[in-house]
Design a protein around this motif. Structure first.
Motif, PDB file in Angstrom:
ATOM      1  N   HIS A  22     -67.009  92.728  66.140  1.00 10.94           N
ATOM      2  CA  HIS A  22     -68.301  93.571  66.548  1.00 10.94           C
ATOM      3  C   HIS A  22     -68.727  94.220  65.341  1.00 10.94           C
ATOM      4  N   SER A  23     -70.008  94.445  65.244  1.00  5.68           N
ATOM      5  CA  SER A  23     -70.713  95.124  64.127  1.00  5.68           C
ATOM      6  C   SER A  23     -70.188  96.505  64.006  1.00  5.68           C
ATOM      7  N   ASP A  24     -69.626  97.480  65.024  1.00  2.44           N
ATOM      8  CA  ASP A  24     -69.033  98.754  64.622  1.00  2.44           C
ATOM      9  C   ASP A  24     -67.649  98.732  64.037  1.00  2.44           C
ATOM     10  N   ARG A  57     -66.802  95.935  61.492  1.00  2.00           N
ATOM     11  CA  ARG A  57     -66.788  95.280  60.438  1.00  2.00           C
ATOM     12  C   ARG A  57     -66.340  95.715  59.104  1.00  2.00           C
TER      13      ARG A  57
END
Length: 134
Positions: A75-77, A79
């Motif tokens: 998830h981008s949160d 990385r």
């Protein structure tokens, strides 16, 4: 499902029934459509921190005893926290536990190639960027 603690804050395991129910309720686009597929996936590893989903890895058998990563998603949160590394390492352990050989195919992705280098995965074919996990 056996849980593998990869570092102080990331745990990787196969999904429990509760995990499947919780993930099925998540937004599809935010999680690269895992929620709509989760009930059909057999070879899935989840990376979690304090029961919060960080990412996942889906793999399959490409031939008897040889496994390949179909999808690796963080998830981008979350990385740059070691989530992908923890998932790939757990994938290798999972395959070895099944008496199989894990393969990491980069598919010409710079991020995947960088992860392979960071994990010291040995290159076996450069033109396709296929790596055997050892």
């Amino acid at each position: 499902a056996e849980k593998i603690k990869m570092n102080d804050h990331i745990t990787v395991s196969t999904p429990s029934k509760e995990d499947i129910e919780q993930i099925a309720a998540l937004p599809n686009k935010e999680w690269a459509f895992l929620p709509q597929r989760i009930k059909f996936l057999k070879n899935l590893l989840l990376a979690k921190q304090n029961d919060k989903l960080l990412g996942y890895l889906v793999y399959d058998s490409v031939e008897k005893g040889h496994y390949d990563i179909l999808m690796l998603y963080t998830h981008s949160d979350f990385r740059c926290m070691g989530v992908a590394s923890a998932l790939v390492k757990s994938f290798a352990i999972e395959c070895l536990n099944k008496n199989g050989i894990p393969y990491y195919v980069c598919a010409n992705s710079e991020a995947s190639a960088n992860l392979a280098k960071a994990l010291d995965i040995k290159e076996i074919r450069k033109e396709l960027m296929i790596y055997k996990l050892t």
